[in-house]
Design a protein around this motif. Structure first.
Motif, PDB file in Angstrom:
ATOM      1  N   UNK A   8      14.896  -2.513 -26.794  1.00 25.81           N
ATOM      2  CA  UNK A   8      13.984  -3.478 -27.402  1.00 25.81           C
ATOM      3  C   UNK A   8      14.583  -3.992 -28.708  1.00 25.81           C
ATOM      4  N   UNK A   9      15.495  -4.966 -28.606  1.00 27.84           N
ATOM      5  CA  UNK A   9      16.141  -5.492 -29.814  1.00 27.84           C
ATOM      6  C   UNK A   9      15.155  -6.276 -30.673  1.00 27.84           C
ATOM      7  N   UNK A  10      15.457  -6.357 -31.949  1.00 28.31           N
ATOM      8  CA  UNK A  10      14.638  -7.131 -32.879  1.00 28.31           C
ATOM      9  C   UNK A  10      15.177  -8.558 -32.956  1.00 28.31           C
ATOM     10  N   UNK A  11      14.356  -9.502 -32.561  1.00 28.20           N
ATOM     11  CA  UNK A  11      14.760 -10.908 -32.616  1.00 28.20           C
ATOM     12  C   UNK A  11      14.794 -11.332 -34.078  1.00 28.20           C
ATOM     13  N   UNK A  12      15.928 -11.904 -34.473  1.00 26.98           N
ATOM     14  CA  UNK A  12      16.092 -12.332 -35.865  1.00 26.98           C
ATOM     15  C   UNK A  12      16.218 -13.840 -36.008  1.00 26.98           C
ATOM     16  N   UNK A  13      16.377 -14.534 -34.862  1.00 28.98           N
ATOM     17  CA  UNK A  13      16.644 -15.966 -34.945  1.00 28.98           C
ATOM     18  C   UNK A  13      16.088 -16.691 -33.723  1.00 28.98           C
ATOM     19  N   UNK A  14      15.562 -17.886 -33.971  1.00 27.92           N
ATOM     20  CA  UNK A  14      15.134 -18.813 -32.929  1.00 27.92           C
ATOM     21  C   UNK A  14      15.948 -20.083 -33.132  1.00 27.92           C
ATOM     22  N   UNK A  15      16.536 -20.615 -32.051  1.00 32.87           N
ATOM     23  CA  UNK A  15      17.468 -21.732 -32.205  1.00 32.87           C
ATOM     24  C   UNK A  15      17.135 -22.898 -31.275  1.00 32.87           C
ATOM     25  N   UNK A  16      17.322 -24.091 -31.827  1.00 34.55           N
ATOM     26  CA  UNK A  16      17.127 -25.332 -31.095  1.00 34.55           C
ATOM     27  C   UNK A  16      18.415 -26.137 -31.118  1.00 34.55           C
ATOM     28  N   UNK A  38      10.739 -13.168 -41.668  1.00 33.22           N
ATOM     29  CA  UNK A  38      11.773 -12.261 -41.176  1.00 33.22           C
ATOM     30  C   UNK A  38      12.673 -12.877 -40.114  1.00 33.22           C
ATOM     31  N   UNK A  39      12.480 -14.159 -39.810  1.00 33.41           N
ATOM     32  CA  UNK A  39      13.314 -14.798 -38.794  1.00 33.41           C
ATOM     33  C   UNK A  39      14.007 -16.029 -39.347  1.00 33.41           C
ATOM     34  N   UNK A  40      15.077 -16.383 -38.672  1.00 29.13           N
ATOM     35  CA  UNK A  40      15.804 -17.592 -39.021  1.00 29.13           C
ATOM     36  C   UNK A  40      15.478 -18.686 -38.006  1.00 29.13           C
ATOM     37  N   UNK A  41      15.524 -19.908 -38.501  1.00 28.65           N
ATOM     38  CA  UNK A  41      15.487 -21.084 -37.646  1.00 28.65           C
ATOM     39  C   UNK A  41      16.895 -21.650 -37.681  1.00 28.65           C
ATOM     40  N   UNK A  42      17.516 -21.763 -36.509  1.00 31.30           N
ATOM     41  CA  UNK A  42      18.855 -22.333 -36.426  1.00 31.30           C
ATOM     42  C   UNK A  42      18.771 -23.636 -35.640  1.00 31.30           C
ATOM     43  N   UNK A  43      19.426 -24.656 -36.170  1.00 32.67           N
ATOM     44  CA  UNK A  43      19.555 -25.932 -35.491  1.00 32.67           C
ATOM     45  C   UNK A  43      21.030 -26.095 -35.145  1.00 32.67           C
TER      46      UNK A  43
END
Length: 174
Positions: free
Chosen positions: A4-12, A64-69
């Protein structure tokens, strides 16, 4: 213990990095975005074959998360174009830092998921695992290395110290 990894980033994937960062800020208040132009990767592969997709990124911290474009700069076949057509905006991946990169990658490969792209970013290994048929997006596995921890720390620090001045929303990195 279950995986169960910890999600650190959501990317578009986006057609225009700066315009997308400005839209994100106007809509959500997120910023600043740290921009890396025309990233250079070592030993990049696409679906197991050598590849050299040109792309730029903009990363901002939100809690606690990053948004990556991600903006692809060429017309090559790529993990980005596998899920988001040129000229479109679409969700691409979630990412996590792998304490045991090989074991975490094997977790997905052993389930039959294909590695869409992989390589080295400096000393750090990365892989985009194509889970799009199951999850609707890919998963990026990032090897836990001091350089990536330092970059992610800089993104967080920039967000914590930002005075919300739109003139400093975009921060070009070297």
């Amino acid at each position: 213990m279950s995986f169960q990894p910890t999600i650190i980033q959501y990317a578009w994937v986006v057609p225009d990095l700066i315009e997308a960062a400005q839209r994100w800020h106007a809509t959500t208040g997120i910023g600043p975005f740290l921009v890396n132009r025309d990233l250079k990767l070592d030993q990049p592969r696409y679906r197991g074959a050598p590849s050299a997709t040109r792309f730029s990124t903009a990363v901002a911290q939100h809690g606690d998360v990053q948004i990556e474009l991600v903006e692809q700069l060429d017309d090559t076949r790529s993990a980005y174009r596998d899920t988001v057509p040129a000229g479109q905006t679409g969700f691409h991946h979630v990412a996590f830092i792998a304490g045991d990169y090989d074991a975490d990658l094997a977790h997905y490969v052993d389930q039959g998921f294909e590695v869409a792209a992989d390589g080295l970013f400096g000393p750090m290994r990365y892989a985009y695992v194509d889970t799009s048929a199951t999850l609707g997006h890919m998963i990026e596995i990032v090897e836990d290395k001091p350089a990536i921890r330092a970059f992610f720390g800089a993104v967080r620090k920039a967000a914590e110290r930002w005075d919300r001045d739109p003139a400093t929303l975009i921060r070009e990195l070297g």
